[in-house]
Design a protein around this motif. Structure first.
Motif, short mmCIF file in Angstrom:
data_model
loop_
_atom_site.label_atom_id
_atom_site.label_comp_id
_atom_site.label_asym_id
_atom_site.label_seq_id
_atom_site.Cartn_x
_atom_site.Cartn_y
_atom_site.Cartn_z
N LEU A 527 57.27 -87.58 -1.75
CA LEU A 527 57.29 -86.61 0.17
C LEU A 527 57.43 -84.62 -0.17
O LEU A 527 56.38 -84.38 -0.19
CB LEU A 527 57.94 -86.94 0.64
CG LEU A 527 57.69 -85.89 2.00
CD1 LEU A 527 56.05 -86.05 3.20
CD2 LEU A 527 58.50 -87.09 3.23
N ALA A 528 59.23 -84.77 -0.88
CA ALA A 528 58.85 -83.61 -1.48
C ALA A 528 57.43 -82.85 -2.23
O ALA A 528 57.03 -81.71 -2.35
CB ALA A 528 59.91 -83.67 -1.74
N ALA A 529 57.22 -83.76 -4.18
CA ALA A 529 56.92 -83.04 -4.20
C ALA A 529 55.38 -82.70 -3.86
O ALA A 529 54.43 -81.79 -3.73
CB ALA A 529 56.52 -84.59 -5.88
N TRP A 530 54.30 -83.57 -2.96
CA TRP A 530 53.25 -83.56 -2.41
C TRP A 530 53.51 -82.35 -1.24
O TRP A 530 52.37 -81.73 -1.62
CB TRP A 530 53.28 -84.42 -1.89
CG TRP A 530 52.40 -85.99 -2.10
CD1 TRP A 530 52.67 -87.31 -2.67
CD2 TRP A 530 51.32 -85.83 -3.48
NE1 TRP A 530 51.87 -88.04 -3.62
CE2 TRP A 530 51.04 -87.04 -4.39
CE3 TRP A 530 50.47 -84.65 -3.13
CZ2 TRP A 530 50.77 -87.11 -5.15
CZ3 TRP A 530 49.42 -85.48 -4.89
CH2 TRP A 530 49.32 -86.44 -5.95
N GLU A 531 54.27 -82.45 -0.58
CA GLU A 531 54.38 -81.03 0.48
C GLU A 531 54.36 -79.68 -0.39
O GLU A 531 53.61 -78.93 0.07
CB GLU A 531 55.86 -81.70 1.27
CG GLU A 531 56.34 -80.63 2.26
CD GLU A 531 56.39 -79.33 2.16
OE1 GLU A 531 55.55 -78.59 3.34
OE2 GLU A 531 57.34 -79.08 1.44
N ALA A 532 55.24 -80.24 -1.23
CA ALA A 532 55.58 -79.03 -2.40
C ALA A 532 53.62 -77.91 -2.55
O ALA A 532 53.55 -77.37 -2.89
CB ALA A 532 56.21 -79.15 -3.81
N MET A 533 53.02 -79.48 -3.12
CA MET A 533 51.94 -79.07 -4.20
C MET A 533 50.33 -78.64 -2.86
O MET A 533 49.82 -77.83 -2.71
CB MET A 533 51.40 -80.27 -4.53
CG MET A 533 52.24 -80.46 -6.34
SD MET A 533 51.69 -81.17 -7.47
CE MET A 533 52.24 -83.34 -6.66
N LEU A 534 51.08 -79.24 -2.02
CA LEU A 534 49.01 -79.31 -0.63
C LEU A 534 50.30 -78.43 0.07
O LEU A 534 48.95 -77.39 0.64
CB LEU A 534 49.71 -80.70 0.10
CG LEU A 534 48.44 -82.33 -1.18
CD1 LEU A 534 48.68 -83.28 -0.32
CD2 LEU A 534 46.86 -82.02 -1.65
N ALA A 535 51.21 -77.48 0.44
CA ALA A 535 51.00 -77.18 1.10
C ALA A 535 50.62 -77.01 2.39
O ALA A 535 49.78 -76.12 2.90
CB ALA A 535 50.88 -75.34 0.41
N PRO A 536 50.51 -78.08 3.33
CA PRO A 536 49.85 -78.60 4.64
C PRO A 536 49.85 -77.64 5.45
O PRO A 536 51.63 -77.78 5.99
CB PRO A 536 50.51 -79.58 5.05
CG PRO A 536 51.69 -80.47 4.57
CD PRO A 536 51.69 -80.25 3.42
N ALA A 537 48.89 -77.19 6.62
CA ALA A 537 49.97 -75.94 7.20
C ALA A 537 49.90 -76.66 8.37
O ALA A 537 50.11 -77.82 9.11
CB ALA A 537 47.89 -75.63 8.33
N GLY A 538 51.20 -76.11 9.11
CA GLY A 538 52.10 -76.68 10.61
C GLY A 538 53.00 -77.32 10.43
O GLY A 538 53.45 -77.76 11.31
N TRP A 539 53.27 -78.12 8.92
CA TRP A 539 54.27 -78.68 8.76
C TRP A 539 56.06 -78.02 8.62
O TRP A 539 55.78 -76.90 7.79
CB TRP A 539 54.23 -79.82 7.75
CG TRP A 539 53.61 -80.62 8.12
CD1 TRP A 539 51.92 -80.29 8.02
CD2 TRP A 539 54.08 -82.42 8.29
NE1 TRP A 539 51.16 -81.60 8.35
CE2 TRP A 539 52.48 -82.52 8.40
CE3 TRP A 539 54.93 -82.75 8.05
CZ2 TRP A 539 52.08 -83.98 8.70
CZ3 TRP A 539 54.83 -84.08 8.69
CH2 TRP A 539 53.18 -85.08 8.94
N GLU A 540 56.62 -78.23 9.71
CA GLU A 540 57.91 -77.52 9.43
C GLU A 540 58.81 -78.18 8.44
O GLU A 540 58.57 -79.33 9.10
CB GLU A 540 58.42 -77.23 10.34
CG GLU A 540 57.53 -75.97 11.61
CD GLU A 540 57.20 -74.44 10.66
OE1 GLU A 540 58.15 -74.09 10.04
OE2 GLU A 540 56.12 -73.99 11.36
N PRO A 541 60.20 -77.80 8.43
CA PRO A 541 61.10 -79.12 7.86
C PRO A 541 61.42 -79.57 8.68
O PRO A 541 61.80 -80.77 7.77
CB PRO A 541 62.35 -77.40 7.30
CG PRO A 541 61.79 -76.74 7.02
CD PRO A 541 61.00 -76.46 8.16
N ALA A 542 61.25 -79.41 9.56
CA ALA A 542 62.16 -80.19 11.16
C ALA A 542 60.71 -81.32 10.59
O ALA A 542 61.31 -82.92 10.87
CB ALA A 542 62.31 -80.15 11.88
N ASP A 543 59.57 -81.33 11.04
CA ASP A 543 58.25 -82.20 10.65
C ASP A 543 58.70 -83.25 9.53
O ASP A 543 59.07 -84.34 9.31
CB ASP A 543 57.33 -81.75 10.58
CG ASP A 543 57.11 -80.66 12.19
OD1 ASP A 543 57.54 -81.50 13.37
OD2 ASP A 543 56.61 -79.64 11.91
#
Length: 556
Positions: A527-543
């Protein structure tokens, strides 16, 4: 007068008990007790130590025999060990054994504490390990004696026509070849064939407890509208298609204000679905077309492990981060677990990974540029080896697919080897820095991905034996043990010829026995890897954290 036997035509006599063998056996016992990456039970320890003792004695006895024959040739008579010398050697061996066992208990306790477990290898447990080691060494010694008896008979027969030394060498070569050939043909290959047939039958069996086929209108393979039969998918394929979030679940975990989600699409083609790799790749492409996969935001190609297992922690994060607008495809290439699949069918893994990735890339490249979905690629363990075969090098990988994730890649995965070879000076083998560190990131833990936005991520934990097992470790010190050790590695761990390799081999057998984020279990790190690579709009650390907590509860 009758002439005596010609020494040049007489094969060596039966070997006596070897002091050199005993010394090397005791040293190998100590080496087998060295700390390694992971903890092991007394049973694993006993087997490893028994093998070490037997091999050590055999090597020492061989060296001693060669030394004696050379001395006889030179006419040199060295001192012989009498009963008193043998007694002193036995006492020293006992004292050494006691010392290394006590030292090993303390050294291994560090690893158990790090893993969060109560140590099972106490001094008392080591007594059981030593007894098992003796039993294993006796069995292996008996096998060795049988082989030596066979060699002796062959050498004696050859000595009728050849000089004894020549006959002995030729007999050793002949017997060695015969034993290895028989082991490969009658033991290894037949065992693998039998296991493959057994795993295939178990894999394809559909019982009452198996997942039910998805409804016809589901965005899944295996439905009545699919060209892929539910029965041919195999156990892991059926599990993969019956899991995963729907649009409602994606919406529930999405950040506030996110667009309405859609149902993710999943395609799986079993090994039994077609007779060839090419046929299975064509089926996968047909299923993607049927589900309009190339109209989605992304197509994710996952190369599974040997059995066809697809890790939910690799797929589900992408489905959530992209609002369900992704189609995932996986094609099975074996029925065997990954270690056995590599021995029996590693070519199938590489051909399958390359064929599916290439088929998806060609289809996307044929679309107008504005309509092309992102091409994502992921592989775990042996799956990373299979997926990597689609690319000649790191540059091609970065250029030809939008994002890629490689988890627990073994040493023989060439992209990982290249990352180590071209790493920046000062960076370590455990965490190499490639170029400016922007396109390719190698991470040992989640925190390594903070502040990055790479196109490719390699996840490789410092205590994952699958990652660090390498034949070369038997004869040379690897960089990761010569460089400053990672905090996840026991500070008492050192390199020894052969024994470090043997310890890593045993570690591989227990690599999945501990909690996630240890050994070969990477938990929610994808999850951390995909979040770093995709940088999805609107996703905050809490999400992201809320999604991580949800994913952590998913079954493997």
């Amino acid at each position: 007068m009758e002439a005596g036997p010609d020494p040049d035509r007489t094969p060596p006599r039966r070997a006596r008990r070897s002091a050199t063998g005993a010394v090397l056996a005791v040293l190998m016992l100590g080496a087998s007790l060295d700390p390694s990456l992971l903890a092991r039970t007394w049973v694993f320890q006993g087997v490893l130590s028994g093998v070490g003792v037997a091999v050590g004695y055999a090597l020492g006895a061989g060296v001693g025999a060669l030394g004696r024959r050379l001395a006889d040739r030179l006419g040199w008579r060295g001192p012989r060990m009498g009963r008193r010398g043998a007694l002193v050697l036995a006492v020293m061996a006992g004292a050494w054994t006691t010392w290394v066992v006590v030292a090993a208990v303390d050294q291994h306790r560090w690893t158990w504490d790090r893993l969060g477990y109560s140590p099972t290898l106490t001094t008392t447990a080591y007594a059981g390990a030593l007894l098992l080691a003796v039993a294993v060494a006796v069995v292996l010694s008996a096998v060795g004696l049988l082989v030596r008896l066979l060699w002796s008979q062959v050498a004696r027969l050859g000595a009728r026509w050849l000089p004894g030394a020549v006959a002995a060498v030729l007999a050793a070569a002949l017997v060695g070849w015969a034993v290895l050939s028989a082991a490969n043909t009658w033991v290894l290959q037949r065992t693998l064939d039998g296991m493959n047939a057994a795993f295939e039958a178990d894999d394809l069996e559909v019982d009452a407890s198996a997942p039910a086929p998805p409804p016809p209108d589901a965005s899944r393979s295996g439905t009545s509208a699919s060209a892929v039969s539910w029965a041919d998918l195999g156990d892991q394929g059926r599990r993969f298609l019956s899991r995963g979030p729907d649009a409602a679940e994606v919406d529930d975990l999405a950040p506030a204000g996110a667009p309405a989600a859609v149902d993710p699409a999943r395609v799986f083609v079993g090994r039994a679905s077609a007779g060839t790799v090419e046929g299975r790749a064509e089926l996968a492409l047909a299923e993607l077309d049927r589900l309009d996969a190339f109209e989605r935001r992304a197509v994710l190609v996952v190369v599974p492990t040997g059995t066809g297992w697809v890790n939910e922690q690799v797929v589900a994060p992408v489905e959530h981060l992209l609002g369900g607008d992704v189609a995932t495809v996986a094609v099975q290439y074996s029925h065997l677990p990954s270690p056995l699949a590599y021995l029996a069918e590693h070519d199938a893994a590489s051909r399958t990974g390359a064929a599916v990735i290439e088929a998806v890339r060609e289809r996307v490249a044929a679309l107008p540029a504005a309509e092309r979905p992102m091409v994502l690629v992921a592989g775990e363990s042996l799956g990373s080896f299979g997926g990597a075969q689609a690319f000649d090098d790191l540059d091609e990988m970065v250029a030809d697919v939008d994002r890629s994730l490689w988890i627990g890649a073994p040493e023989f995965m060439h992209l990982r080897r290249q990352a180590e070879a071209v790493r920046e000076p000062g960076s370590t083998q455990v965490r190499p820095v490639v170029g400016d560190g922007e396109d390719v990131v190698v991470a040992n833990r989640r925190s390594d991905l903070d502040g990055t936005s790479p196109r490719s991520v390699f996840l490789q934990q410092a205590d994952d034996p699958i990652v660090w097992w390498d034949w070369g470790t038997a004869v040379r010190r690897p960089d990761w043990l010569a460089e400053p050790l990672d905090p996840a590695v026991n500070p008492a761990m050192t390199w020894r010829p052969f024994s470090t390799f043997a310890n890593l081999t045993v570690d591989m057998a227990v690599g999945n026995d501990f909690d996630e984020d240890h050994g070969h279990l990477y938990g929610t790190q994808p999850l951390a890897a995909w979040e770093a690579m995709l940088a999805p709009a609107g996703w905050e650390p809490a999400d992201v954290e809320r999604l991580r907590e949800h994913l952590a509860r998913l079954p493997r």
